[in-house]
Design an enzyme around this catalytic site. Structure first.
Site, short mmCIF file in Angstrom:
data_model
loop_
_atom_site.label_atom_id
_atom_site.label_comp_id
_atom_site.label_asym_id
_atom_site.label_seq_id
_atom_site.Cartn_x
_atom_site.Cartn_y
_atom_site.Cartn_z
N LYS A 231 -11.77 -0.03 -1.04
CA LYS A 231 -10.87 0.45 -1.78
C LYS A 231 -11.56 0.17 -3.90
O LYS A 231 -12.94 1.26 -4.30
CB LYS A 231 -9.39 -0.32 -1.90
N HIS B 195 -5.82 -3.74 -1.70
CA HIS B 195 -4.85 -2.67 -3.12
C HIS B 195 -4.63 -2.92 -4.70
O HIS B 195 -4.96 -2.88 -5.29
CB HIS B 195 -3.63 -2.09 -3.18
N SER C 156 0.59 -1.24 0.05
CA SER C 156 -0.03 0.46 -0.12
C SER C 156 0.78 1.51 0.01
O SER C 156 0.47 2.44 -0.61
CB SER C 156 -1.34 -0.02 1.43
C1 LIG Z 1 -6.56 -0.81 2.74
C2 LIG Z 1 -5.54 -1.70 3.76
C3 LIG Z 1 -6.75 -2.88 4.72
C4 LIG Z 1 -8.04 -2.22 5.62
O1 LIG Z 1 -8.87 -2.11 4.35
P1 LIG Z 1 -11.09 -1.47 5.61
O2 LIG Z 1 -11.61 -2.53 4.37
O3 LIG Z 1 -10.67 -0.26 4.99
O4 LIG Z 1 -10.33 -2.15 6.52
C5 LIG Z 1 -6.05 -3.66 5.49
N1 LIG Z 1 -5.20 -4.72 4.02
C6 LIG Z 1 -4.44 -3.59 3.18
C7 LIG Z 1 -3.17 -4.08 3.07
C8 LIG Z 1 -4.86 -2.25 2.99
O5 LIG Z 1 -3.96 -1.96 2.16
#
Ligand SMILES: *Cc1c(COP(=O)(O)O)cnc(C)c1O
Length: 411
Positions: free
Chosen positions: A259, A227, A199
């Protein structure tokens, strides 16, 4: 008054204020921007007007897609606002089942189970599935939720062991796996866990090579593709598709619905039917926390449907990313190399990253600066994120904002 003369609550208030004052004085205090309309290629920011948005995870432009919004409204009308229960009591609604089979189908695995976030899903993963004598080997740059889940598994189940391999370093991982085979305390399963797309770096895990190593040592491959889902691979299935793996060549997936997939909250665990069934039976977040809101389940399912129907969105994203990365280079900034939509520009100091981000906003481009503790000390960065929703004019606006910034820095 000294620390010792204070009441414990006074100590708390004082240190909290001191920490915040320190952040303010050193330019590290984050200011939360208020958005007055939907998430899109541009957003309406309170006090700043309409600005190009280059820091959301709205990779496919689905957050405000009319069909995604309408699916949520329909769900709200039909099933009401709340589930008012955890899943195993009376909180499982038809849209949960429909969404979970859609996720499993998209990823190419047997089963999936949803949570209110990927953070929660990950928190359920290791503490539920691991037992004493197991070993979890984690990439050094894995997401915070993976780190915390591994720590928690060691607390909940005594005797779960953990190791860290250098970021994407297959030789180091091999050494860790070899050591595990000789370790008399590793009597159970071995999990290798990685982000699909990292990320903060925007680089991609070498899943094919990781799979081979796991096969060699009988380890299970776990991928958090938050991601990558909806973004990577020809049809947006995720990083496994990008790397030429079938879904069932990854033992366990975690991912987010927050996302690329519409931006509503929610996360999931996906993989074999048995692993998912055990999570349903024994996961503490599944047993003690509310179900994903039905409206969100309806919107997320629609978002996946659109992704499957319109794989050209992934192609648009890819060409936008190539265009933006080229432009960023042209105006004199270095981006960590990768084909992903996460384009980090390393600037070093947290206060500098925040100041640059403020300046970009003044010129109409919303880009966030990240510093410690989100990234290691000394590696603060601007993280530019590109979306399929951006038109060329938006990307040009970003590049021209960066060009101005560069000129001012040089002067
Ligand atoms: C954004 C992200 C999360 C968190 O996701 P949420 O649904 O907002 O809790 C978890 N793992 C990774 C690798 C992320 O990039």
């Amino acid at each position: 008054m000294t620390q010792q003369d204070m009441a414990p609550n006074q100590r708390f208030f004082r240190r909290t204020e001191e920490t915040l004052r320190h952040l303010e004085e050193t330019g590290q205090l984050k200011k939360l921007q208020l958005i007055e309309g939907p998430m899109d290629a541009t957003v309406q920011l309170r006090g700043h007007g309409e600005v190009g948005c280059f820091c959301s995870n709205n990779y496919l432009g689905l957050a405000n897609h009319p069909e995604v919004v309408e699916a949520g409204i329909e769900g709200l009308r039909r099933y009401g606002a709340g589930t008012a229960s955890v899943r195993f009591i009376c909180g499982t609604f038809e849209p949960h089942e429909a969404l979970e089979s859609t996720i499993a189908e998209m990823l190419g695995v047997e089963a999936a189970y949803t949570f209110v976030s990927c953070w929660t899903a990950t928190e359920a993963l290791f503490p539920t599935l691991c037992e004493a004598g197991d070993l979890i080997i984690s990439d050094a740059l894995n997401h915070a939720c993976i780190i915390d889940s591994i720590r928690l598994s060691g607390v909940i189940k005594k005797g779960v062991r953990r190791a860290i391999y250098q970021h994407s370093d297959l030789d180091d991982l091999r050494q860790k796996l070899q050591a595990a085979h000789q370790d008399p305390e590793v009597t159970g399963a071995i999990f290798v866990v990685t982000d699909g797309v990292f990320s903060m770096e925007g680089d991609i895990a070498h899943l094919r090579e990781l799979r081979q190593l796991c096969n060699e040592f009988g380890a299970l491959l776990t991928v958090d593709d938050s991601h990558g889902t909806g973004v990577m691979g020809k049809t947006g299935r995720g990083t496994h598709e990008h790397c030429g793996l079938a879904g069932n060549e990854v033992d366990l997936f975690t991912g987010t619905l927050g996302k690329a997939l519409g931006g509503g909250a929610g996360g999931y665990i996906a993989g074999s039917r048995a692993a998912v069934d055990l999570i349903v039976q024994r996961g503490r977040p599944t047993l003690f926390s509310n179900a994903l809101p039905v409206t969100v389940a309806c919107s997320a399912r629609k978002a996946i449907e659109i992704l499957m129907r319109e794989p050209q969105r992934v192609e648009t994203l890819r060409s936008n990313v190539a265009y933006a990365r080229q432009g960023i280079h042209r105006v004199g900034f270095e981006v960590l190399a990768s084909p992903t939509a996460i384009c980090p520009i390393i600037v070093g100091d947290t206060a500098r990253a925040i100041a640059m981000s403020n300046r970009l906003l003044e010129t109409g481009s919303f880009v966030i600066g990240f510093g410690y503790p989100v990234v290691p000390e000394g590696t603060a960065r601007l993280r530019v994120q590109i979306s399929a929703a951006h038109q060329t004019s938006h990307l040009d606006q970003l590049i021209s904002s960066l060009e101005k910034l560069k000129a001012e820095e040089g002067s």
